[in-house]
Design a protein around this motif. Structure first.
Motif, PDB file in Angstrom:
ATOM      1  N   ARG A   7       0.870  -1.164   0.000  1.00  0.00           N
ATOM      2  CA  ARG A   7       0.000   0.000   0.000  1.00  0.00           C
ATOM      3  C   ARG A   7       0.904   1.210   0.000  1.00  0.00           C
ATOM      4  NH1 ARG A   7      -4.806   1.976   3.990  1.00  0.00           N
ATOM      5  NH2 ARG A   7      -3.702   3.922   4.361  1.00  0.00           N
ATOM      6  N   GLY A   8       1.173   1.725  -1.192  1.00  0.00           N
ATOM      7  CA  GLY A   8       2.131   2.810  -1.274  1.00  0.00           C
ATOM      8  C   GLY A   8       1.510   4.182  -1.148  1.00  0.00           C
ATOM      9  N   TRP A   9       0.230   4.232  -1.253  1.00  0.00           N
ATOM     10  CA  TRP A   9      -0.384   5.569  -1.201  1.00  0.00           C
ATOM     11  C   TRP A   9      -0.577   5.995   0.247  1.00  0.00           C
ATOM     12  CZ3 TRP A   9      -5.101   4.747   1.086  1.00  0.00           C
ATOM     13  CH2 TRP A   9      -5.729   3.510   0.876  1.00  0.00           C
ATOM     14  N   ARG A  37       0.306  10.318  -2.978  1.00  0.00           N
ATOM     15  CA  ARG A  37       1.503   9.571  -2.627  1.00  0.00           C
ATOM     16  C   ARG A  37       2.720  10.466  -2.660  1.00  0.00           C
ATOM     17  NH1 ARG A  37       0.292   5.013  -5.614  1.00  0.00           N
ATOM     18  NH2 ARG A  37       2.193   4.217  -4.722  1.00  0.00           N
ATOM     19  N   ASP A  39       5.882   9.042  -3.589  1.00  0.00           N
ATOM     20  CA  ASP A  39       6.991   8.341  -4.247  1.00  0.00           C
ATOM     21  C   ASP A  39       7.026   8.620  -5.734  1.00  0.00           C
ATOM     22  OD1 ASP A  39       5.437   5.036  -4.496  1.00  0.00           O
ATOM     23  OD2 ASP A  39       4.742   7.051  -4.945  1.00  0.00           O
ATOM     24  N   ILE A  40       6.648   9.841  -6.121  1.00  0.00           N
ATOM     25  CA  ILE A  40       6.695  10.196  -7.538  1.00  0.00           C
ATOM     26  C   ILE A  40       8.039  10.851  -7.806  1.00  0.00           C
ATOM     27  CG2 ILE A  40       5.632  11.565  -9.350  1.00  0.00           C
ATOM     28  CD1 ILE A  40       3.037  11.247  -8.036  1.00  0.00           C
ATOM     29  N   PRO A  41       8.853  10.288  -8.683  1.00  0.00           N
ATOM     30  CA  PRO A  41      10.171  10.869  -8.907  1.00  0.00           C
ATOM     31  C   PRO A  41      10.064  12.154  -9.708  1.00  0.00           C
ATOM     32  CG  PRO A  41       9.835   9.007 -10.344  1.00  0.00           C
ATOM     33  CD  PRO A  41       8.627   9.090  -9.478  1.00  0.00           C
ATOM     34  N   ASP A 124       3.241  13.816 -12.326  1.00  0.00           N
ATOM     35  CA  ASP A 124       1.857  13.677 -11.911  1.00  0.00           C
ATOM     36  C   ASP A 124       1.614  14.530 -10.669  1.00  0.00           C
ATOM     37  OD1 ASP A 124      -0.699  12.837 -11.507  1.00  0.00           O
ATOM     38  OD2 ASP A 124      -0.215  10.725 -11.854  1.00  0.00           O
ATOM     39  N   HIS A 127      -1.411  13.805  -8.056  1.00  0.00           N
ATOM     40  CA  HIS A 127      -1.388  12.733  -7.064  1.00  0.00           C
ATOM     41  C   HIS A 127      -0.193  12.840  -6.134  1.00  0.00           C
ATOM     42  CE1 HIS A 127      -3.859  10.765 -10.306  1.00  0.00           C
ATOM     43  NE2 HIS A 127      -4.657  10.804  -9.266  1.00  0.00           N
TER      44      HIS A 127
ATOM     45  N   GLU B   7       4.884   6.832 -16.032  1.00  0.00           N
ATOM     46  CA  GLU B   7       5.583   6.592 -14.791  1.00  0.00           C
ATOM     47  C   GLU B   7       5.112   5.363 -14.069  1.00  0.00           C
ATOM     48  OE1 GLU B   7       6.327  10.689 -13.226  1.00  0.00           O
ATOM     49  OE2 GLU B   7       4.958   9.584 -11.889  1.00  0.00           O
ATOM     50  N   LEU B   9       1.754   5.113 -12.920  1.00  0.00           N
ATOM     51  CA  LEU B   9       0.624   5.423 -12.049  1.00  0.00           C
ATOM     52  C   LEU B   9      -0.670   5.277 -12.826  1.00  0.00           C
ATOM     53  CD1 LEU B   9       1.783   8.581 -10.128  1.00  0.00           C
ATOM     54  CD2 LEU B   9       1.774   6.229  -9.372  1.00  0.00           C
ATOM     55  N   ASP B  12      -6.178   6.975 -11.007  1.00  0.00           N
ATOM     56  CA  ASP B  12      -6.484   7.572  -9.723  1.00  0.00           C
ATOM     57  C   ASP B  12      -5.248   7.690  -8.837  1.00  0.00           C
ATOM     58  OD1 ASP B  12      -6.073   4.939  -9.338  1.00  0.00           O
ATOM     59  OD2 ASP B  12      -8.034   4.509  -8.480  1.00  0.00           O
ATOM     60  N   GLY B  13      -4.074   7.450  -9.368  1.00  0.00           N
ATOM     61  CA  GLY B  13      -2.854   7.641  -8.600  1.00  0.00           C
ATOM     62  C   GLY B  13      -2.309   6.386  -7.957  1.00  0.00           C
ATOM     63  N   ARG B  15      -0.623   2.517  -7.920  1.00  0.00           N
ATOM     64  CA  ARG B  15       0.265   1.735  -8.774  1.00  0.00           C
ATOM     65  C   ARG B  15      -0.488   0.468  -9.171  1.00  0.00           C
ATOM     66  NH1 ARG B  15       4.727   4.160  -9.676  1.00  0.00           N
ATOM     67  NH2 ARG B  15       5.555   5.550  -8.116  1.00  0.00           N
ATOM     68  N   GLU B  18      -1.656  -2.011  -6.353  1.00  0.00           N
ATOM     69  CA  GLU B  18      -2.223  -1.500  -5.101  1.00  0.00           C
ATOM     70  C   GLU B  18      -3.732  -1.637  -5.050  1.00  0.00           C
ATOM     71  OE1 GLU B  18      -0.862   2.457  -4.731  1.00  0.00           O
ATOM     72  OE2 GLU B  18       1.164   1.870  -4.182  1.00  0.00           O
ATOM     73  N   LEU B  19      -4.222  -1.978  -3.849  1.00  0.00           N
ATOM     74  CA  LEU B  19      -5.661  -2.065  -3.631  1.00  0.00           C
ATOM     75  C   LEU B  19      -6.187  -0.680  -3.302  1.00  0.00           C
ATOM     76  CD1 LEU B  19      -5.916  -5.114  -1.238  1.00  0.00           C
ATOM     77  CD2 LEU B  19      -6.984  -4.965  -3.457  1.00  0.00           C
TER      78      LEU B  19
END
Lengths: 1188, 241
Positions: A7-9, A37, A39-41, A124, A127, B7, B9, B12-13, B15, B18-19
């Motif tokens: 769960r990265g967000w 999030r 973790d956007i480079p 992005d 986000h 990238e 994504l 909705d942002g 990855r 991801e849930l």
């Protein structure tokens, strides 16, 4: 599978957005989730904190640019220039742009940040938790979006620590000084430190691009056209408000109906009231347009006819338009018979355009073809029948304009007025595009004097409702009208071929090869490649003077009597790595374009002419296809090997030279080869073997139905000033066919191999069977002469053509074959798994199951892709695999190209191929007409169609289809010219009306009106003489003029004498048979050999070596008893020791002691030959390391 | 339309692996024997369980096991346009059957002969993945009703767009034209109870997508377990001591 569900967000918000949708529901509220999030480079090479692979933004840029939506749309052309790099595209900006324009715009935008050469990134910001803001609706006004862009710019500045300049652009209207000051103060940056700037486009161009004229010129021209259209709109508004009646007529009248908005179009399309399709126009009938509506990507059979400017409603060729069908009583009939009932295939449009020479303008023929209303009469029928009307429609809206550069010049009248009254301050001029399908364009420029007598490039901005012509802006100058250089460049621009030099960045990827530091084969390459330098006699055969040698051939005789025939292709994929800049540039170009006097290379010359090219006398890397064949059984292919090799080409020959060698003739001085007489004899026998082999393969294909087609290529002799002074058709020798056949075989084998490994992703080349209606003209001609043309299959067609060869005049037969070639459909690249056509990937013309392009990677990009696929199939990829991924062919292939991209690349390559073919043909025609302008030529022609007032003839020498008229507009007969060169330009008119023409089915006669006696008669498929010359035309290219000659004309007589000497060889039917003594040391029992080969694979290493020993000893005994051989070679080998650590180390060492007794002084070679044959046998299953 | 940005994504942002945000509440309808709501992102489903109770029509009674009935419906306000859906709607019938079969496999029906268990599932807000959400909600509701089950049933959906397997599609991605695969499994027993897909894809792609959906279901199972533990702790506290 160990994929981790992480769960990265960090956070979630629910955003409410408003969208304008169907007409029934104007506003629709969309609820979407936004996951935030961190973790956007950032995408910058300067950044030290973000985790990113190969960040696109360069480290050495002077500044990074952030655009907002308005500037992106208004000045799109500037951002598309290759000089603009280091741009950050924000997702919020892109979303806003797409809402303002339409979804189709996305493809254009996408290329701006995905193309690595532009060094731009997509960020992005919607986000990203630090740049996200609550009010991110699309309906935000300019200040809101401006604030967003500045916020992101501020974040970037902080993130990169001020290490590079960040420039954020604002649109012209709404730039607020206070905003800027507030932003800067918030970031507590003083005004002196200008690492973060917020500028308008104007200021930006002035500050950063004042040194680059192309950028600043384009900017000023865009500004001007914008200002002009704004003003025009204002005027119109005022006029409209002042007086409504002006709209109905007078100057402010709306000529065209208003276009529907994109949303309403979408709604109506969904309801089925409108059709969407691409608008096409025929070059010969610019006022007749067609649309082939597509339903969800499938081309339908329906063709909607849209004639006339009113119905076309400002649509230009290439636009994606929406059409409403008219009721059937308003349907109209097109003038060209060929347009009716055409299958809806967008590719056929370009086919037609390719084949009909664009310079023959039937409209501009003697205007007797028009009736009193000025409407042109159809040349096929005299009256327009109601039943011929086809579905007609009207354009109601344009979804996407087709944007490209157009070449144009000033209209004659405007130019005259300019030159006459230099003081006039006019700013609007009409210019005529070179492409006849485009109407005249209004140009707004202050520098009109610069454009007098020149060709220049324009872009079309738009077409207002009340304007008769579209308006556009000037991009750049090309050069003076009529100058060959300019015209060639103009052709290139028109076909989208760029001649910009290779970028410095990509040149840095090239290896070095100078005299101080010459390039040699690297050590690691020698370790895994098969070394064919010393064991194979390799030679290459190419046109004289060619420097990029793609392919080389070799023949090797194995001790067991079999032959190894090898085709070696330059290993370009070693130098051009996947996704390197060289690769991207080559992909964009697609192929090398050969125009008269100018060649645009796909790869830099250090590769194409030196390091990749298999030149004579140097070691080179190659990818080889080696067949093991049995000469006893008609060269049956027993085995085929693919892989990377190192080759050393001994002889770089040209066709005529190779032909002389294989014919056993004495070579004239300058044509000798290195190595003396022994070498020559060896080479001659090699070439003979190749010739027989290729002959047999050719016969096999013919038996399967291959159609022999001819393509006439013209060669121009140019004088010092590049003007053409001579033109000849290319002569083909049997050697050409031999080499071509071997290449076809190599291509076919490679195609089969990659298909077997990647049945869903192999890049193949297919040729669909021709459409039956393209043969209608030919069938008529055949019927007139009593032949039958069977078009049911390729074999039937080939047989019909062969029957014709035996029973008619070679000129006519040649012409016929050329016409059949024209009727063929186009071959194209395809992906194996995605063929929905029933003919699949079959190649009709060559009668091959699987075919691809493999043999010319130096000049075609598709070949480079096929090389990569082939090497993946052989599990010999040079690209590193990701960790833990098994080296299966599919895994390796995924490195080649992901499937989505492959599809796009294939489409792109097909389009590039068509464009370059078109450009080459147009260039040839241009030179031909320039030549004919100065020197009129009398040529042979064949009558192919009878018209009401003349006939269509085909000139085989130049591959032209031209009309010849026998009656002019007043009705007097034009007689065939008998006189001499005095009346070169004028036509011999029969003023006294002594003659009359009589048209009958299948023939045209000129009779004396009084007595009815026939003077001359022309039937279908008659061979006649015509005189070709050209007249210059200003805006377009020169026009061809054709005049009928009677056989008594002196020019005709001279040409007859000339051509009698030449044997007209349209194709080759020589048979090469192999003399027995060429192959030495043949064993009597030939059958056993074959069995051995197949069983070999199952035997172990030791057995193989033992066998070899036994064989060799037997051979040496046999030779002692045998008589002398032609080449007197004797080799004896004994197996000294075999140590087999095989099971432990998977390596066996084989020590061979070679005892060579040779009488001809080729000791080393024989020693190597012996070890080599062992190695070859073993090499098919095991890896071989050689120690000398 | 790019479903996955260059990238990596999604729209909705998230990855690809991801849930969406999972939320659940147990015991929302006091009258029922068991109830729960389950939210996956914007998809909201309420499940209500009545049972075990007397079989309402004697003819359907089974002497050795319980009768499981399930009814699926979508509220008329669940999608963007308000649309009245009849109960005889084909999709509703199909989904009812599917959910019934899935839950029946989990319930130890032979422990409750001659009884009836009713599961009612209603979609309050639909944004893709309704099938999976319904099954998850039903699991929680059954657990709340105290009905004995072999294992919890956890479910998740996955798809394949832009050559990438994607987990837990929302409505936009669902309508993107790629395959849509729903899997329901017993996490502890590692057995699949439901596998449903509605398009044609090559076998190796199918394998990838199915594995991804299974992993997703396991992650959902983890969440369900936590929710149940929390609920139980609350109940224990409420009882005192």
């Amino acid at each position: 599978m160990n994929q981790e569900i992480t769960r990265g967000w960090l956070g979630r918000q629910v955003a409410r957005r408003f969208k304008a949708r169907k007409r029934s529901k104007p506003i629709v509220i969309l609820i979407q989730e936004v996951y935030l999030r961190d973790d956007i480079p950032c995408g910058s090479s300067l950044c030290r904190s973000c985790v990113q692979e190969s960040p696109p933004l360069p480290a050495d840029a002077s500044h990074y640019l952030i655009l907002d939506a308005n500037t992106l749309i208004q000045f799109m052309e500037i951002w598309e220039l290759p000089q603009i790099t280091g741009v950050i595209y924000l997702s919020s900006v892109i979303k806003e742009v797409l809402n303002r324009m339409n979804q189709h715009y996305y493809r254009k935008l996408r290329s701006l940040f995905t193309d690595r050469r532009r060094q731009s990134t997509f960020f992005d910001d919607e986000h990203f938790i630090y740049t996200w803001s609550l009010n991110s609706d699309q309906t935000a006004n300019a200040t809101q979006s401006g604030k967003r862009v500045e916020a992101v710019a501020g974040w970037f500045y902080e993130h990169l620590g001020g290490s590079t300049q960040i420039v954020a652009l604002q649109s012209l209207d709404g730039s607020d000084e206070n905003l800027v000051k507030n932003q800067l103060s918030r970031l507590s940056i003083s005004d002196e430190c200008r690492a973060l700037q917020v500028l308008t486009v104007d200021e930006y161009i002035k500050e950063y691009w004042h040194h680059d004229t192309s950028v600043s010129d384009l900017f000023s021209s865009l500004m001007q056209s914008r200002a002009e259209s704004l003003e025009a709109r204002k005027l119109r508004k005022e006029a409209g408000q002042a007086d409504i009646s002006v709209r109905r007529g007078g100057k402010g009248a709306y000529l065209y109906k208003e276009h529907l908005s994109v949303n309403s179009i979408d709604a109506e399309v969904a309801d089925g009231l409108l059709r969407v399709g691409v608008f096409h126009v025929d070059k010969h009938e610019p006022l007749e347009g067609f649309i082939y509506p597509s339903n969800k990507g499938e081309a339908s059979m329906l063709a909607i006819f849209v004639p006339g400017r009113l119905l076309q409603n400002r649509a230009l060729p290439g636009d994606l338009v929406a059409v409403r069908m008219l009721e059937s009583k308003l349907w109209q009939a097109p003038k060209k018979a060929s347009q009716r009932g055409r299958k809806a295939d967008s590719k056929t449009i370009t086919e037609q355009e390719l084949k009909l020479p664009y310079l023959i303008d039937e409209e501009d023929g003697p205007s007797h073809m028009a009736d009193k209303n000025g409407k042109l009469i159809d040349d096929v029928q005299d009256t327009v029948l109601v039943e011929e009307a086809v579905p007609t429609g009207v354009v109601v809206g344009i979804l996407q304009r087709f944007q490209r550069d157009y070449v144009a010049c000033l209209a004659q009248e405007d130019e005259d007025s300019l030159t006459q009254s230099l003081s006039s301050r006019r700013e609007n001029f009409l210019c005529v595009p070179m492409d006849r399908r485009i109407p005249m364009v209004r140009l707004n420029t202050r520098f009109a004097e610069r454009l007098v007598g020149q060709r220049f490039v324009i872009r079309i901005d738009g077409w207002d409702q009340d304007s008769r012509v579209p308006n556009g802006h000037f991009v750049r100058l090309l050069g003076p009208l009529g100058d060959l250089n300019t015209e060639t460049t103009a052709l290139m621009v028109e076909n989208g071929i760029s001649d910009s030099p290779f970028s410095t960045a990509s040149q840095q990827e090239l290896p070095e090869d100078t005299s101080q530091n010459p390039w040699t084969v690297p050590e690691e390459e020698m370790s895994y490649r098969r070394d064919l330098r010393y064991t194979h006699r390799t030679c290459s055969i190419d046109p004289p003077g060619s420097k990029d040698v793609d392919d080389a051939l070799s023949v090797r005789r194995l001790p067991n009597g079999l032959l190894e025939i090898g085709v070696h292709i330059a290993d370009v994929s070693y130098f051009v790595r996947q996704d390197s800049l060289l690769d991207l540039e080559a992909r964009a170009k697609g192929n090398t374009v050969y125009m008269v006097g100018k060649t645009l290379h796909m790869l830099p010359s250090i590769l194409s002419e030196n390091l990749c090219s298999l030149k004579g006398g140097v070691d080179r890397l190659a990818v080889s296809v080696v067949w093991t064949v049995d000469p006893e059984t008609d060269f049956e292919i027993l085995d085929v090997w693919f892989g990377r090799t190192i080759v050393h080409s001994r002889h770089q020959l040209f066709y005529a030279q190779a032909q002389a060698i294989v014919d056993g003739q004495n070579l004239p001085p300058g044509w000798e080869i290195t190595g003396g007489r022994e070498e020559l004899a060896g080479l001659e026998s090699d070439l003979l073997i190749l010739a027989s082999f290729s002959q047999i393969r050719r016969d096999m294909r013919k038996a399967n139905g291959a159609v022999e087609l001819i393509s006439s290529e013209l060669r121009f002799e140019t004088a010092a000033n590049k003007e053409p002074v001579g033109v000849e058709t290319k002569q083909e020798l049997p050697m050409n066919w031999i080499v071509a056949e071997l290449m076809i075989l190599a291509n076919s084998c490679v195609g089969t191999k990659i298909y077997r490994s990647f049945p869903s992703a192999a890049l193949l080349r297919r040729h669909a069977p021709p459409r039956l209606d393209s043969f209608s003209l030919l069938l008529e001609c055949c019927a007139a002469r009593g032949f039958t043309l069977d078009t049911s299959s390729n074999k039937a067609l080939a047989d019909s053509l062969d029957r014709m060869r035996d029973s008619s005049d070679p000129v006519v037969e040649n012409a016929f074959r050329a016409l059949v070639t024209r009727a063929m459909s186009e071959a194209e690249y395809c992906i194996a798994g995605e063929q929905s056509d029933p003919s699949g990937v079959y190649h009709y013309g060559l009668a091959l199951e699987f075919y691809t392009h493999f043999t010319s990677p130096i000049r075609r990009y598709a070949d480079i892709l096929v090389h990569r696929m082939l090497l993946a199939a052989c599990q010999e990829s040079s690209e590193p695999l990701k960790n833990n991924e098994k080296a299966t062919p599919s895994a390796i292939l995924n490195l080649v190209l992901p499937s989505q991209e492959l599809h796009e690349v294939v489409e792109h390559l097909n389009e590039r191929h068509r464009s370059s073919k078109r450009a080459q043909k147009e260039c040839d025609e241009l030179y031909l007409l320039m030549f004919l302008q100065k020197h009129a030529k009398a040529e042979n022609a064949v009558v192919i169609k009878i018209l009401p007032k003349g006939m269509n003839v085909f000139v085989p020498k130049y591959d032209l289809r031209v009309p010849v008229y026998l009656q002019d507009k007043k009705g007097s007969v034009i007689l065939p010219a008998e006189g001499d060169s005095d009346s070169e330009t004028g036509e011999v008119l029969d003023q006294a009306n002594v003659h009359v023409i009589v048209k009958q089915h299948g023939s045209m006669k000129i009779n004396l009106s009084r007595s009815g006696e026939t003077l001359c008669e022309y039937k279908l498929m008659d061979s006649i003489w015509v005189q070709l010359r050209a007249d210059g035309s200003r805006a377009h290219a020169p026009k061809l003029r054709v005049r009928l000659l009677s056989p008594a004309h002196p020019a005709a007589k001279a040409s007859v004498v000339e051509s009698a000497g030449k044997v007209h060889r349209g194709f080759v039917s020589l048979v090469y048979r192999l003399p027995r003594q060429i192959i030495p040391g043949k064993r009597k029992p030939g059958r056993e050999d074959k069995k051995q080969i197949s069983q070999d694979k199952k035997k172990s290493l030791q057995d193989i070596v033992k066998e070899f020993a036994v064989e060799q000893s037997r051979l040496s005994e046999a030779r002692e008893h045998e008589g002398s051989d032609a080449l007197k070679r004797k080799a004896a080998a004994s197996v000294y020791e075999v140590t087999e650590d095989f099971k432990r180390r998977k390596v066996a060492s084989v020590y061979l002691d070679m005892e060579c007794v040779c009488s001809s002084g080729q000791q080393q070679e024989d020693a190597v030959v012996g070890t080599d044959s062992v190695a070859a046998k073993i090499g098919s299953r095991f890896q071989v390391q050689r120690y000398s | 339309m790019d479903f996955i940005s260059p990238e990596g994504l999604r729209l909705d942002g998230r990855r690809p692996l991801e849930l969406r945000q999972l939320q659940a509440e147990i015991g929302v309808v006091e009258k029922a024997d068991g109830s729960a709501t389950f939210e996956m992102g914007n998809t909201k489903v309420i499940a209500v369980v009545y049972g075990p109770r007397e079989v309402q029509s004697r003819s359907q009674q089974q002497h050795d096991q319980a009768l499981v009935r399930c009814e699926y419906s979508m509220a008329s306000f669940s999608t963007g346009d308000r649309r009245r859906r009849g109960k005889g709607d084909r999709r509703a019938t199909e989904l009812s059957l599917v959910i019934r079969q899935t839950m029946e496999a989990a319930i130890l029906t032979n422990l409750l002969p001659r009884s009836q268990i009713d599961i009612f599932v209603q979609v309050l807000q639909a944004d893709g993945g309704t099938r999976a959400c319904c099954i998850n909600a039903a699991t929680l509701a059954l657990a709340d009703a105290g009905i004995p089950m072999r294992d919890i049933v956890a479910s998740c959906a996955a798809g394949y767009l832009n050559s990438t397997p994607i987990l837990d599609l929302n409505y936009l991605e669902d309508s993107g034209g790629g395959p849509d695969l729903t899997v329901a499994l017993f996490p502890k027993l590692d057995k699949v109870s439901l596998l449903q897909m509605d398009s044609k894809i090559p076998l190796d792609v199918f394998e990838k997508v199915m594995n991804l959906a299974s992993e997703g279901a396991k992650a959902v199972a983890q969440f369900i377990r936590e929710k149940l533990m929390e609920n139980t702790k609350q109940l224990v506290l409420a009882k005192g001591r």
